[in-house]
Motif scaffolding. Structure first.
Motif, short mmCIF file in Angstrom:
data_model
loop_
_atom_site.label_atom_id
_atom_site.label_comp_id
_atom_site.label_asym_id
_atom_site.label_seq_id
_atom_site.Cartn_x
_atom_site.Cartn_y
_atom_site.Cartn_z
N LEU A 145 0.81 -1.22 0.00
CA LEU A 145 0.00 0.00 0.00
C LEU A 145 0.84 1.27 0.00
CD1 LEU A 145 -2.82 -0.86 2.57
CD2 LEU A 145 -3.08 -0.49 0.10
N HIS A 146 2.01 1.21 0.59
CA HIS A 146 2.84 2.41 0.80
C HIS A 146 4.23 2.18 0.20
CE1 HIS A 146 -0.26 3.88 3.51
NE2 HIS A 146 -0.25 2.68 4.06
N ARG A 147 4.31 2.26 -1.11
CA ARG A 147 5.56 2.00 -1.81
C ARG A 147 6.50 3.21 -1.76
NH1 ARG A 147 7.00 -2.92 -3.24
NH2 ARG A 147 8.13 -2.12 -5.03
N TYR A 148 7.76 2.90 -1.80
CA TYR A 148 8.83 3.88 -1.98
C TYR A 148 9.33 3.72 -3.42
CZ TYR A 148 9.08 4.18 3.14
OH TYR A 148 8.80 4.37 4.47
N HIS A 149 10.33 4.48 -3.80
CA HIS A 149 10.99 4.31 -5.09
C HIS A 149 11.39 2.84 -5.22
CE1 HIS A 149 14.17 4.58 -8.14
NE2 HIS A 149 13.60 5.72 -8.51
N ARG A 150 11.34 2.33 -6.43
CA ARG A 150 11.63 0.90 -6.66
C ARG A 150 13.02 0.49 -6.22
NH1 ARG A 150 14.92 0.43 -10.95
NH2 ARG A 150 15.02 2.18 -12.40
N ARG A 151 13.94 1.45 -6.19
CA ARG A 151 15.32 1.17 -5.78
C ARG A 151 15.48 1.57 -4.33
NH1 ARG A 151 18.90 2.50 -10.33
NH2 ARG A 151 18.17 0.45 -10.91
N ALA A 152 15.79 0.59 -3.50
CA ALA A 152 16.05 0.83 -2.08
C ALA A 152 17.54 0.59 -1.83
CB ALA A 152 15.22 -0.11 -1.21
N PHE A 153 18.11 1.31 -0.90
CA PHE A 153 19.54 1.20 -0.63
C PHE A 153 19.75 0.58 0.74
CE2 PHE A 153 18.94 4.44 -3.77
CZ PHE A 153 19.92 4.12 -4.71
N LEU A 154 20.61 -0.44 0.80
CA LEU A 154 20.87 -1.16 2.04
C LEU A 154 22.32 -0.99 2.45
CD1 LEU A 154 19.03 -4.54 1.31
CD2 LEU A 154 18.15 -2.50 2.46
N ALA A 155 22.51 -0.52 3.68
CA ALA A 155 23.85 -0.42 4.25
C ALA A 155 24.23 -1.80 4.77
CB ALA A 155 23.87 0.60 5.38
N PRO A 156 25.33 -2.36 4.26
CA PRO A 156 25.73 -3.70 4.71
C PRO A 156 26.33 -3.66 6.11
CG PRO A 156 27.43 -2.80 3.29
CD PRO A 156 26.28 -1.80 3.30
N PRO A 157 26.41 -4.82 6.75
CA PRO A 157 27.13 -4.88 8.03
C PRO A 157 28.56 -4.37 7.83
CG PRO A 157 25.92 -6.91 7.64
CD PRO A 157 25.85 -6.12 6.36
N GLU A 159 31.12 9.66 -1.18
CA GLU A 159 31.11 8.67 -2.26
C GLU A 159 29.81 7.89 -2.27
OE1 GLU A 159 34.62 6.36 -1.52
OE2 GLU A 159 35.96 8.02 -2.02
N ARG A 160 29.30 7.59 -1.08
CA ARG A 160 28.01 6.89 -1.00
C ARG A 160 26.89 7.77 -1.56
NH1 ARG A 160 27.07 3.59 4.64
NH2 ARG A 160 27.83 1.62 3.81
N ALA A 161 26.92 9.05 -1.24
CA ALA A 161 25.89 9.97 -1.75
C ALA A 161 25.97 10.04 -3.26
CB ALA A 161 26.05 11.35 -1.12
N ASP A 162 27.18 10.14 -3.81
CA ASP A 162 27.34 10.14 -5.27
C ASP A 162 26.76 8.86 -5.87
OD1 ASP A 162 28.71 12.57 -5.13
OD2 ASP A 162 30.71 11.64 -5.30
N PHE A 163 27.03 7.73 -5.23
CA PHE A 163 26.53 6.43 -5.68
C PHE A 163 25.00 6.39 -5.69
CE2 PHE A 163 25.02 2.17 -4.59
CZ PHE A 163 25.56 1.41 -5.64
N VAL A 164 24.39 6.83 -4.60
CA VAL A 164 22.93 6.83 -4.50
C VAL A 164 22.32 7.71 -5.57
CG1 VAL A 164 20.99 7.62 -3.05
CG2 VAL A 164 22.81 6.23 -2.05
N LEU A 165 22.80 8.91 -5.70
CA LEU A 165 22.22 9.85 -6.67
C LEU A 165 22.42 9.35 -8.11
CD1 LEU A 165 23.23 13.16 -4.90
CD2 LEU A 165 20.93 12.14 -5.04
N ALA A 166 23.58 8.79 -8.41
CA ALA A 166 23.79 8.24 -9.75
C ALA A 166 22.89 7.03 -10.00
CB ALA A 166 25.27 7.84 -9.92
N SER A 167 22.71 6.20 -8.98
CA SER A 167 21.85 5.01 -9.12
C SER A 167 20.39 5.39 -9.38
CB SER A 167 21.92 4.14 -7.87
OG SER A 167 23.22 3.61 -7.70
N LEU A 168 19.96 6.50 -8.81
CA LEU A 168 18.58 6.94 -9.01
C LEU A 168 18.36 7.51 -10.40
CD1 LEU A 168 17.92 8.52 -5.52
CD2 LEU A 168 16.92 6.40 -6.44
N GLN A 169 19.42 7.91 -11.06
CA GLN A 169 19.29 8.45 -12.42
C GLN A 169 19.24 7.35 -13.47
OE1 GLN A 169 18.55 11.60 -12.63
NE2 GLN A 169 18.86 11.71 -10.43
N SER A 170 19.66 6.15 -13.11
CA SER A 170 19.70 5.06 -14.10
C SER A 170 18.40 4.30 -14.18
CB SER A 170 20.84 4.11 -13.80
OG SER A 170 20.70 3.49 -12.55
#
Length: 177
Positions: free
Chosen positions: A108-120, A166-177
């Protein structure tokens, strides 16, 4: 569905909040983690909805808080980044009680299809007054969340173990693809 709502989830102590601070510094809207806000409020008011006192009450409150956060974020334009959120809260509640809430709330409450997970990331993990569980419990939580996001058909992208910029760059670039 809010395709501009992006969730950053994953392992406790995996650098999510630091990444979100970087995204905020770049001008993006950020919604703070419901769990941390709940713990702060409960500690300040001698409440019992704490993960180490009444985990079920904490999870139920986290679900309500995450739903309210989503409603409040509807006014924002552009990317809105959530430090954890509804899926994390629903997964915790379902894990604790067995109530089948994840599928319904997650659908019912979707987010953007791409979710980002911080690994251990044991090298940066730190317990504190609001995060009292050990690293092993964080890894177990991460594994549950990874399954939850995949079960809800998200493209769950693992964040690199890198500096926040670098993580922020990665997230923002991933959302553009």
């Amino acid at each position: 569905m809010h395709t501009h709502f992006v969730t950053i989830s994953g392992c406790s102590g995996g650098g999510k909040s630091t990444l979100l601070a970087e995204l905020r510094a770049r001008g993006h809207s950020v919604v703070e983690e419901p769990g941390r806000r709940i713990v702060q409020q409960e500690l300040a008011t001698a409440g019992s909805a704490l993960p180490w006192v009444d985990a079920t009450a904490f999870a139920r409150l986290a679900v309500r808080t995450a739903l309210a956060d989503r409603r409040a974020a509807e006014a924002h334009r552009g990317w809105v980044f959530f430090d954890r959120g509804l899926i994390d809260a629903a997964a915790a509640l379902e894990h604790l009680t067995g109530e089948p809430v994840l599928q319904e709330l997650g659908t019912l409450h979707r987010y953007h299809r791409r979710a980002f997970l911080a690994p251990p990331w044991p090298e940066i993990y730190v317990a504190d007054a609001e995060r009292r569980h050990g690293f092993e419990a964080g890894v177990e939580e991460y594994q549950r969340l990874e399954k939850a996001f995949r079960a809800l058909d998200y493209d769950a992208v693992l964040l690199p173990k890198a500096r926040a910029s670098e993580r922020a760059d990665f997230v923002l670039a991933s959302l553009q693809s």
